[in-house]
Motif scaffolding. Structure first.
Motif, PDB file in Angstrom:
ATOM      1  N   ARG A 115       8.915  -0.846  -5.846  1.00  0.00           N
ATOM      2  CA  ARG A 115       9.310   0.524  -5.466  1.00  0.00           C
ATOM      3  C   ARG A 115       9.044   1.498  -6.610  1.00  0.00           C
ATOM      4  NH1 ARG A 115      13.586  -2.002  -2.975  1.00  0.00           N
ATOM      5  NH2 ARG A 115      15.093  -1.542  -4.601  1.00  0.00           N
ATOM      6  N   PHE A 116       9.277   1.051  -7.837  1.00  0.00           N
ATOM      7  CA  PHE A 116       9.081   1.966  -8.969  1.00  0.00           C
ATOM      8  C   PHE A 116       7.599   2.302  -9.153  1.00  0.00           C
ATOM      9  CE2 PHE A 116       8.940   3.002 -13.597  1.00  0.00           C
ATOM     10  CZ  PHE A 116       9.643   4.191 -13.492  1.00  0.00           C
ATOM     11  N   ILE A 117       6.747   1.287  -8.999  1.00  0.00           N
ATOM     12  CA  ILE A 117       5.299   1.555  -9.101  1.00  0.00           C
ATOM     13  C   ILE A 117       4.905   2.583  -8.040  1.00  0.00           C
ATOM     14  CG2 ILE A 117       2.999   0.547  -8.703  1.00  0.00           C
ATOM     15  CD1 ILE A 117       3.952  -2.015 -10.033  1.00  0.00           C
ATOM     16  N   ALA A 118       5.394   2.350  -6.809  1.00  0.00           N
ATOM     17  CA  ALA A 118       5.037   3.271  -5.714  1.00  0.00           C
ATOM     18  C   ALA A 118       5.527   4.683  -6.030  1.00  0.00           C
ATOM     19  CB  ALA A 118       5.627   2.771  -4.405  1.00  0.00           C
ATOM     20  N   LEU A 119       6.755   4.783  -6.565  1.00  0.00           N
ATOM     21  CA  LEU A 119       7.292   6.122  -6.829  1.00  0.00           C
ATOM     22  C   LEU A 119       6.522   6.834  -7.951  1.00  0.00           C
ATOM     23  CD1 LEU A 119       9.324   8.270  -6.109  1.00  0.00           C
ATOM     24  CD2 LEU A 119      10.812   7.378  -7.876  1.00  0.00           C
ATOM     25  N   LEU A 168      19.917   7.291  -2.223  1.00  0.00           N
ATOM     26  CA  LEU A 168      19.796   7.990  -0.948  1.00  0.00           C
ATOM     27  C   LEU A 168      19.223   7.106   0.155  1.00  0.00           C
ATOM     28  CD1 LEU A 168      20.158  10.775   0.246  1.00  0.00           C
ATOM     29  CD2 LEU A 168      17.835  11.304  -0.436  1.00  0.00           C
ATOM     30  N   THR A 169      18.099   6.462  -0.134  1.00  0.00           N
ATOM     31  CA  THR A 169      17.433   5.722   0.938  1.00  0.00           C
ATOM     32  C   THR A 169      18.215   4.482   1.339  1.00  0.00           C
ATOM     33  OG1 THR A 169      16.028   4.741  -0.733  1.00  0.00           O
ATOM     34  CG2 THR A 169      15.069   6.505   0.553  1.00  0.00           C
ATOM     35  N   GLY A 170      19.067   3.984   0.423  1.00  0.00           N
ATOM     36  CA  GLY A 170      19.910   2.851   0.796  1.00  0.00           C
ATOM     37  C   GLY A 170      20.717   3.165   2.046  1.00  0.00           C
ATOM     38  N   PHE A 171      21.026   4.442   2.236  1.00  0.00           N
ATOM     39  CA  PHE A 171      21.832   4.820   3.400  1.00  0.00           C
ATOM     40  C   PHE A 171      21.010   4.964   4.673  1.00  0.00           C
ATOM     41  CE2 PHE A 171      24.828   5.671   0.137  1.00  0.00           C
ATOM     42  CZ  PHE A 171      26.014   5.290   0.733  1.00  0.00           C
ATOM     43  N   MET A 172      19.695   4.840   4.514  1.00  0.00           N
ATOM     44  CA  MET A 172      18.877   4.978   5.718  1.00  0.00           C
ATOM     45  C   MET A 172      18.733   3.651   6.445  1.00  0.00           C
ATOM     46  SD  MET A 172      15.894   7.424   4.451  1.00  0.00           S
ATOM     47  CE  MET A 172      15.122   7.571   6.044  1.00  0.00           C
ATOM     48  N   ALA A 173      19.158   2.566   5.775  1.00  0.00           N
ATOM     49  CA  ALA A 173      19.032   1.263   6.415  1.00  0.00           C
ATOM     50  C   ALA A 173      19.818   1.293   7.716  1.00  0.00           C
ATOM     51  CB  ALA A 173      19.584   0.196   5.488  1.00  0.00           C
ATOM     52  N   GLY A 229       6.920   7.599   1.621  1.00  0.00           N
ATOM     53  CA  GLY A 229       5.847   6.949   0.871  1.00  0.00           C
ATOM     54  C   GLY A 229       6.323   5.887  -0.088  1.00  0.00           C
ATOM     55  N   TYR A 230       7.400   6.176  -0.842  1.00  0.00           N
ATOM     56  CA  TYR A 230       7.744   5.214  -1.895  1.00  0.00           C
ATOM     57  C   TYR A 230       8.386   3.962  -1.323  1.00  0.00           C
ATOM     58  CZ  TYR A 230      12.711   4.704  -3.242  1.00  0.00           C
ATOM     59  OH  TYR A 230      14.015   4.324  -3.322  1.00  0.00           O
ATOM     60  N   ASP A 231       9.148   4.133  -0.254  1.00  0.00           N
ATOM     61  CA  ASP A 231       9.835   2.950   0.255  1.00  0.00           C
ATOM     62  C   ASP A 231       8.903   2.022   1.039  1.00  0.00           C
ATOM     63  OD1 ASP A 231      12.709   1.989   0.267  1.00  0.00           O
ATOM     64  OD2 ASP A 231      12.024   1.581   2.299  1.00  0.00           O
ATOM     65  N   THR A 232       8.076   2.612   1.928  1.00  0.00           N
ATOM     66  CA  THR A 232       7.162   1.766   2.713  1.00  0.00           C
ATOM     67  C   THR A 232       6.099   1.126   1.812  1.00  0.00           C
ATOM     68  OG1 THR A 232       5.907   3.764   3.156  1.00  0.00           O
ATOM     69  CG2 THR A 232       7.324   2.985   4.929  1.00  0.00           C
ATOM     70  N   THR A 233       5.535   1.929   0.904  1.00  0.00           N
ATOM     71  CA  THR A 233       4.509   1.368   0.023  1.00  0.00           C
ATOM     72  C   THR A 233       5.139   0.330  -0.904  1.00  0.00           C
ATOM     73  OG1 THR A 233       3.438   3.517   0.093  1.00  0.00           O
ATOM     74  CG2 THR A 233       2.588   1.977  -1.522  1.00  0.00           C
ATOM     75  N   GLY A 234       6.372   0.620  -1.358  1.00  0.00           N
ATOM     76  CA  GLY A 234       7.077  -0.346  -2.197  1.00  0.00           C
ATOM     77  C   GLY A 234       7.242  -1.670  -1.461  1.00  0.00           C
ATOM     78  N   SER A 235       7.631  -1.592  -0.202  1.00  0.00           N
ATOM     79  CA  SER A 235       7.798  -2.822   0.581  1.00  0.00           C
ATOM     80  C   SER A 235       6.461  -3.565   0.698  1.00  0.00           C
ATOM     81  CB  SER A 235       8.349  -2.464   1.974  1.00  0.00           C
ATOM     82  OG  SER A 235       8.050  -3.433   2.919  1.00  0.00           O
ATOM     83  N   ALA A 236       5.392  -2.815   0.971  1.00  0.00           N
ATOM     84  CA  ALA A 236       4.066  -3.457   1.100  1.00  0.00           C
ATOM     85  C   ALA A 236       3.656  -4.116  -0.216  1.00  0.00           C
ATOM     86  CB  ALA A 236       3.026  -2.415   1.526  1.00  0.00           C
ATOM     87  N   LEU A 237       3.987  -3.484  -1.343  1.00  0.00           N
ATOM     88  CA  LEU A 237       3.639  -4.072  -2.643  1.00  0.00           C
ATOM     89  C   LEU A 237       4.496  -5.312  -2.925  1.00  0.00           C
ATOM     90  CD1 LEU A 237       3.215  -0.923  -4.962  1.00  0.00           C
ATOM     91  CD2 LEU A 237       1.458  -2.150  -3.694  1.00  0.00           C
ATOM     92  N   ALA A 238       5.782  -5.237  -2.554  1.00  0.00           N
ATOM     93  CA  ALA A 238       6.669  -6.397  -2.786  1.00  0.00           C
ATOM     94  C   ALA A 238       6.174  -7.598  -1.990  1.00  0.00           C
ATOM     95  CB  ALA A 238       8.100  -6.049  -2.398  1.00  0.00           C
ATOM     96  N   TRP A 239       5.789  -7.352  -0.717  1.00  0.00           N
ATOM     97  CA  TRP A 239       5.286  -8.467   0.098  1.00  0.00           C
ATOM     98  C   TRP A 239       3.948  -8.972  -0.444  1.00  0.00           C
ATOM     99  CZ3 TRP A 239       8.643 -11.036   2.574  1.00  0.00           C
ATOM    100  CH2 TRP A 239       9.692 -10.432   3.246  1.00  0.00           C
ATOM    101  N   SER A 240       3.133  -8.063  -1.012  1.00  0.00           N
ATOM    102  CA  SER A 240       1.858  -8.514  -1.598  1.00  0.00           C
ATOM    103  C   SER A 240       2.145  -9.465  -2.751  1.00  0.00           C
ATOM    104  CB  SER A 240       1.040  -7.334  -2.123  1.00  0.00           C
ATOM    105  OG  SER A 240       0.821  -6.394  -1.110  1.00  0.00           O
ATOM    106  N   LEU A 241       3.129  -9.101  -3.608  1.00  0.00           N
ATOM    107  CA  LEU A 241       3.476  -9.967  -4.742  1.00  0.00           C
ATOM    108  C   LEU A 241       4.025 -11.301  -4.227  1.00  0.00           C
ATOM    109  CD1 LEU A 241       5.200  -7.293  -7.037  1.00  0.00           C
ATOM    110  CD2 LEU A 241       3.081  -8.517  -7.560  1.00  0.00           C
ATOM    111  N   PHE A 242       4.844 -11.207  -3.169  1.00  0.00           N
ATOM    112  CA  PHE A 242       5.436 -12.426  -2.612  1.00  0.00           C
ATOM    113  C   PHE A 242       4.346 -13.395  -2.142  1.00  0.00           C
ATOM    114  CE2 PHE A 242       6.809 -14.726   1.221  1.00  0.00           C
ATOM    115  CZ  PHE A 242       7.880 -15.444   0.726  1.00  0.00           C
ATOM    116  N   TRP A 243       3.412 -12.901  -1.335  1.00  0.00           N
ATOM    117  CA  TRP A 243       2.392 -13.805  -0.774  1.00  0.00           C
ATOM    118  C   TRP A 243       1.418 -14.286  -1.841  1.00  0.00           C
ATOM    119  CZ3 TRP A 243       3.631 -16.220   3.315  1.00  0.00           C
ATOM    120  CH2 TRP A 243       4.408 -15.614   4.291  1.00  0.00           C
ATOM    121  N   PHE A 244       1.124 -13.397  -2.796  1.00  0.00           N
ATOM    122  CA  PHE A 244       0.221 -13.794  -3.876  1.00  0.00           C
ATOM    123  C   PHE A 244       0.867 -14.924  -4.679  1.00  0.00           C
ATOM    124  CE2 PHE A 244      -2.100 -13.423  -7.876  1.00  0.00           C
ATOM    125  CZ  PHE A 244      -3.388 -13.127  -7.451  1.00  0.00           C
TER     126      PHE A 244
END
Ligand code: HEM
Length: 424
Positions: free
Chosen positions: A132-136, A162-167, A242-257
């Protein structure tokens, strides 16, 4: 439907999206949450096609928008509708083109490299926060033309709260979100958003060189139809989305890699041989397996003809929810869907929008699609070229709905180590 089954479905939806997605073979097709419209889930390609043909043009469509209004502001592209929505999309998308992203590609590379090196010195790290930090940091450059780490850090703190409350915004009775009640989630979110607006306004004012994004949005603030909050509302919308969705995509990329050592090695070899298509297939498989946004609620146009059997059963006022996650794990579309296999995209180019839609579809298609793709591709490329290994503490595949996206369902910890490691 028995009360027991209803309660269980609600618990799954809120706390165990993993079970909701897969459920008893992913069979939960409708959900009633007190205070909201009825949600009906669809994942067959012909159903998704029919929904997109008959969808109203509003985002989310129902009670969800009332909550988003206090978060994003009334002029957010998410909440605009009809002609005004199309105009806003045109303005924003002109600043998120491929060219705009390739202009900042050197910065993207520098941020990824420096953040990977930084955490590799610290031992085990939380890979989701890193992502998330990289994305931000990249969003700060793209949207605000700010590249200092300190600015990103202070915004990160505010956005994380803030975004924690959007869950699960559609999960709890909507009276909890009312901003007018002094003690409610809604009023807390509104206070936090106001602080964020103040921070962003200060950053815009003190910047000597505004970003193209700010200049462009500022120039339309006094156009007929748009008000003075157009700039700040859409800055917050793009930054949060942008930061949350891209952060999630990056986290999953690291996970699968990290989890699929064989696939990671295949990717390294392909990249070394100059085969950049392998990066695209890996990225597509990450987004197929774990689309950051799992569901796209749509209100259907009133009076539209429902030709399919399923849609004709949709009750008045119910919201049709294309379920991306289930569509991406449909056995008739994807052979052996629970296997992580980027090569499936090499074998078959071009799944239709109703089979593969991590960025949504139709006139609400993600505006930051190019940005998200490029950031993912750069992370994967750097992991290969700089010879990074992602050593995960836990290899289980579990997910939760956190912030606006789908995330690993436990603290995803791991070490980033450079170079050859014996035993890997
Ligand atoms: C991998 C990263 C990303 C993914 C998976 C993603 C996914 C999505 C999805 C599924 C939607 C809803 C589409 C629909 O309802 O049909 C959406 C909308 C949107 N996204 Fe993204 N997104 C990503 C990155 C970004 C970035 C980087 C930005 C901004 C810089 C952004 C800005 C937006 C906006 C403004 C909308 C609303 C569009 C509208 O309502 O017209 N997204 N995104």
């Amino acid at each position: 439907m028995s009360v027991f089954a209803r309660v269980l479905d609600n618990i799954y939806w809120r706390y165990y999206p993993y079970r909701f997605m897969y459920g008893k073979s992913g069979s939960i097709t409708h959900l009633d949450v007190d205070g909201w419209e009825k949600l009906r889930f669809f994942s067959e390609p012909d159903e998704l096609k029919e929904i997109s043909r008959n969808a109203d043009k509003v985002f989310l469509g129902g009670a969800g928008n009332e909550f988003l209004q206090s978060l994003f502001g009334p002029e957010s592209v998410f909440l605009l509708d009809g002609e005004k929505h199309l105009q806003a999309r045109k303005i924003i998308s002109s600043e998120l083109t491929n060219t705009a992203v390739s202009d900042i590609q050197p910065f993207i590379d520098t941020v990824i490299q420096s953040e990977l090196c930084r955490v590799s010195d610290c031992g085990r790290t939380d890979l989701c926060s890193l992502a998330r930090f990289i994305a931000l940091r990249i969003m700060c450059k793209l949207l605000l033309n700010r590249q200092d780490r300190a600015v990103a850090k202070s915004l990160f703190k505010q956005l994380e709260q803030l975004t924690g409350f959007m869950a699960n915004i559609v999960s709890f009775n909507k009276r909890y979100w009312r901003a007018r009640q002094r003690i409610s989630v809604g009023s807390f979110v509104e206070r936090q958003t106001n602080k964020l607006r103040t921070t962003l306004n200060t950053l815009i004012l003190e910047s000597d060189h505004s970003s193209q994004f700010i200049k462009k949005l500022n120039s339309v603030c006094d156009h007929p139809g748009f008000g003075p909050s157009f700039l700040i509302d859409n800055l917050i919308s793009c930054m949060t989305a942008g930061y949350d969705t891209t952060g999630s995509a990056l986290a999953w990329s690291l996970f699968w890699f990290g989890r699929e050592a064989g696939e990671a090695q295949y990717l390294r070899t392909a990249v070394a041989a100059g085969d950049m298509k392998a990066i695209k297939y890996f990225r597509q498989e990450v987004l197929r397996y774990c689309p950051p946004i799992d569901v796209l609620p749509r209100k259907l146009r009133s009076g539209c003809e429902h030709s399919s059997d399923v849609l004709s059963q949709l009750e008045e006022g119910a919201v049709a929810c294309p379920y991306i996650h289930r569509a991406h794990h449909r056995a008739q579309t994807y052979q052996n869907p629970e296997r992580f296999s980027p090569q499936r995209f090499a074998r078959k180019e071009g799944y239709s929008n109703n089979e593969f839609c991590p960025f949504g579809a139709g006139n609400r298609l993600c505006l930051g699609m190019n940005v998200g793709r490029v950031i993912m591709d750069r992370l994967l490329t750097i992991l290969c070229t700089d010879d990074w290994n992602v050593c995960l503490s836990n290899h289980r595949f579990r997910l939760v709905r956190r912030n606006v996206s789908i995330w690993p369902g436990y603290p995803l910890k791991g070490k980033l180590i450079r170079g050859k490691i014996s035993g890997l």
